[in-house]
Structure formats: C-alpha cells, structure tokens
Design an enzyme around this catalytic site. Sequence first.
Site, PDB file in Angstrom:
ATOM      1  N   ALA A 315      83.551 -84.211  15.526  1.00  0.00           N
ATOM      2  CA  ALA A 315      82.339 -83.778  14.825  1.00  0.00           C
ATOM      3  C   ALA A 315      82.545 -83.900  13.325  1.00  0.00           C
ATOM      4  O   ALA A 315      83.653 -83.708  12.814  1.00  0.00           O
ATOM      5  CB  ALA A 315      82.015 -82.338  15.195  1.00  0.00           C
ATOM      6  N   GLY A 317      82.514 -82.988   9.331  1.00  0.00           N
ATOM      7  CA  GLY A 317      82.803 -81.740   8.642  1.00  0.00           C
ATOM      8  C   GLY A 317      84.285 -81.478   8.529  1.00  0.00           C
ATOM      9  O   GLY A 317      85.128 -82.253   9.001  1.00  0.00           O
ATOM     10  N   ASP A 371      74.599 -69.119  20.506  1.00  0.00           N
ATOM     11  CA  ASP A 371      75.063 -68.841  21.863  1.00  0.00           C
ATOM     12  C   ASP A 371      76.004 -69.965  22.295  1.00  0.00           C
ATOM     13  O   ASP A 371      75.886 -71.110  21.840  1.00  0.00           O
ATOM     14  CB  ASP A 371      73.879 -68.761  22.815  1.00  0.00           C
ATOM     15  CG  ASP A 371      74.235 -68.128  24.146  1.00  0.00           C
ATOM     16  OD1 ASP A 371      75.323 -67.539  24.261  1.00  0.00           O
ATOM     17  OD2 ASP A 371      73.416 -68.243  25.082  1.00  0.00           O
TER      18      ASP A 371
END
Length: 587
Positions: A315, A317, A371
């Site tokens: 991912a 980042g 969540d």
Amino acid sequence: MSNHARELAGIIMNRFDAFYRRFLDITLGAKVRFESKDWLGVQLAGRQRIRLYDHHVNETLQAVRDHMGGAPLGQEGLKALKQAFNDRLTEHANPEIAESFYNSVYRRSLRHHNIRAENLYVHGFIRRATDPDLTPYCWQYRTNTGALGDCLRQVLERLQLAVPFSDLTRDLGYVDRYLQDHGPAELRGGEIGLTFVNTLFYRNKGAYLIGRLEQGGLQWPFILPILHDDQGGLNLDTLILSKDDASILFGFARAYFMVWCPVPALLVHFLRSLLPNKADYELYTAIGCQKHGKTEFHRDFLNHLHQSRDQFELAPGIKGMVMSVFTLPSFDVVFKVIKDRFTPPKEVNHETVKAKYRLVKQHDRVGRMADTLEFTNFELPLHRISPMLLAELQQVAPSLLSIKGDTLVIRHLYSERRMTPLNIYLEHATDEAVQDAIDEYANAIKQLAAANIFPGDMLFKNFGVTRHGRVIFYDYDEIAYMTECHFRDIPKARYPEDELSAEPWYSVGPSDIFPEEFATFLLSSPRIREAFKQQHNDLFTAGYWRQLQQNIEAGCFVDVFPYRRRQRFRFLYQQGNDKPGDGASPP
C-alpha cells in the site's frame, strides 16, 4: 444420508436459532434504552451483542463434540453433514446468517486447518427472489408534497414511542421547508411515494426512521434522525436526502445499528436502493450481522479475483512499524499483517495488538475509527502477488506465511476499507482543502477522546481520508482508554541548560502524556500550523484533555452526529444560533 448427519445438522441449526433469538432479544431492548436515555446501557448492549456470536459458536462446537463422543468426522461424514444442513436451510426463514454460523462451527472444529471448500458455504446455497415481498417489513404511502406533514405524523404515531415529541408540528414544518430548500432538483410538486422500514434503527443517542422517496421513476433516501431535546421530549433533528449522506450514516467507521430484523436479507434488499455504492457485506455489517458481513466480503473478494487481473502490492504511504499493509489496486480494501518483529521504539507485542483491534471492534467508533474484518488462514493466489510484496512479507512476517502449491496462505490478517493516508492527502491539497482536512482531523481526535479513546500515535500517517472527505483513524496498536492516561503540563525548566538537554529534566511515567509535545510533530508545516490556529489549539493543552477525562468519569455521553451540524434544523431554522462547526461537544 445417515441419521447421524441429520442429528448433527439439527444440533447446529438449533444452536443457531438460539443465538439469533438472543441477538433479537438484545436488539429489541434498543427502543426502551433510547426512550429512557440509558446511554451506558446502549454501549453495554452493543458489546454484548458483538460477543454473542463467538459464545454461541463455541457452545455449538462443544455440543457437536459431545454428540460425537470426541471422534472427528471424516470427509464423507462432513459431506453428509452439509447435505443434511442444506435440507434445513431450504425450510428456514433466515438461511443466509445460518450459513455463516455453520461455516464458523466447521472451521473451528478443524481449527482452521485442512479446510475443504466443498464442505463450506463459500457461495450462498439459497437464492432469494430478485424482487421479494417486503410488505411485512415496510409501510408504503402515496401522498403529495403539500400533505407530507400529515403523512409523516401518521408514520411517527405508528412507531408508538413512549416519549412524546416536544413540538412535532414545528418539526414537520422544518421537514417541509428543508425539502423545499435542499431537496433534489429533479423532485417536482405533486404525488410522491414514500416507503419506510416499519421499525426504527437505533445507534448511540439517536433513533432513525429509514425511508425512500420516489417520484417519476427516481428515488432518494428519506431519513429522519430522532433525538431527545432539552425540554424532555423528542425532536426531528434533520432530513437526510442524499445518497452520500446516507452512506456516511451507514459508514464503516460507526457502531452497528440496533434494528429489529428477523430476516436480515430482506432489510438489506431494501437498503440497496438507498445505498447503491455499498456492497452487501457493508449493509449486513451495518445492521449488526458482522459475521455474515465477513462471509459476504469473502464472496465479493473471490468474485473480484475472478474478474480482475492486477497484482497485490504494498500500500502507498509510510511503512508501519507494527503492520505490513498491502492492497489490490482494483479492490477498495487494504490488508494488514502483524510483523514478526516491530520497528523500535515500538514495545507492544502481538497479543497486545490483537487486543487493541478487539477493543475497537467492540467500542463505539463514533464515525472516526475504521471497522476491520479478521481472518485466519486467508488464501491468495500466488501468481497475483507482486515479487516486491512477496519479498516484503517473507522478510517481515515469515511466521504467518506458508505456500501450498500455487496459493499463499496468511495465518492471520485484517482487512479494512482503503483510504488516502492523511499525510499524502495534505501534501497535494490546496490551502482550503488543508484547512478542511485539519479541521476534520482535529474533530476526529476530539470525538474519539470524548468517547474515551486516546489514539496514542497521532501522526497524520495513521489517519485516512474517505471519498466523502471524512478523516478516519486506522492504526490501533497504541490506543488507550482516556481514563487510563495521565495528561501533564511540561514542568518549567530549572535552568536554561535544561531546555537544551536531549533528555527531559522531569520524570516521565508509563502513562504520562504531554499534549504540548503534539505541536512538535504536527505543526512542522506553516500551512498546517495556520489551520490549527483557527480553532484547535486546545489539543496542545493538558487542561483540555483533563476536562475530557472529568466529563467521561461524570458519565457525560456526548452527541456525535453522522451528518454535518450545519444540516441540523436547530442551526438552520431556529433563531439565535451561531452555527458552530462539527465538533464533539453536545448541542
């Protein structure tokens, strides 16, 4: 088919029925908790209902073992058991949730090892009609815009709330005015159709009448939040008409609704038209059927794998110290794996991290914590994993990986909605967007703190920006209850040399937090510093945090709205309001 298989299938289905009856019992109490303003009871009931599933699955597993005398079922026995359970599903009112319950019992019986897909409900066995009869669960009306108030009054009376509205005529006037001021441009005068779920959706301190407005082949959400007011009665707080606002209301960062739904599949069918951008797994999860939501997620995931060709990759980042995070670019989700060793100065262990994620699952997320779904032995096709990602996982989490043929098996994994990391968002945002994002970030922290959650690591990289511009926290390894923290002012230096020292001149306990230090890592950019100055410098004072702690200890449950405060009737139409921002303080 043997009688033995039928008996075991009966045990599992009977135990499922017992679970779901208890699920509905807890849910049914939501109306009384709302009417009596039992906000602590609301939180406790939410946790109790979440824990219910695992409790009943484990009891079922023990009942199966007792019936078997401890002997395991062979593959032929497992095949016969599923066939016997199929027979029961065809006659059951709620087969979808029962399938997930069966899956859980089956997987735990084998301790998540040597699982055969043919013995599971990987795909749904029961197919419902594409246009089921929703009459038992909905109220339908034909009216016109001029008589809307009379129609809504009738609907609200049918709900039979024990607490009266303080001024329902006034509130219905607000609804009519809001529809005229902010209603969809395509909506014309004349006849309209209204369809409402015939029971309220309860969450936090609100009750929600969920409906649909139809005219000329078009349809829009028509949702009325109901709150207690200062006069001891109820009021309609706003009107939600847009699909985006409805999506936020049912968002992945909020606690699960309490809503009476003997057949969740029918409720989900109705909600699809209001929330076209949400998958079924999100809708099931939103109404409290989070375990079946996990089943539906996995089905969506397998279907997406079949229809796509891109590879899993790391991912974007800054890499996490505790988690390795990867994604499939064409799938709107990230996957998180706990590293074998944590990058210093992180000192938590694996069990602590898992406990933090369980805490978040059971806590009121107030729209500010994502969540997660937790998986054991999650399988990925090896050829879909980029070489860089595979090398990274093998380096940081080898104990969780195994390769079986052309499949990578990850022993423990979390999935979470993908967002743009806030640090990346801020790098490319305009000055106005930076102002809005920092306001959202600060409100997220304040709302979490008011709900008794201290984020711990407040770096921008640990927060994400949703497609609606909401800022959500998603890194949980350092969270703590506010009531467990000790917020301190930095003592004055004894000597000038103290301020130049690399080490603090004062003692620091394990629970000590110095809010003044937040500015050091948050305000490095002039644009961000200016954004904070507008209204959120209180985050850098220990007194602000200590006051929040006092509020929590005094039993103060704040109002956190799943819509902008400027949308509330009291700020739109009542005189003498200064229309404040979207903070966490009570109205």
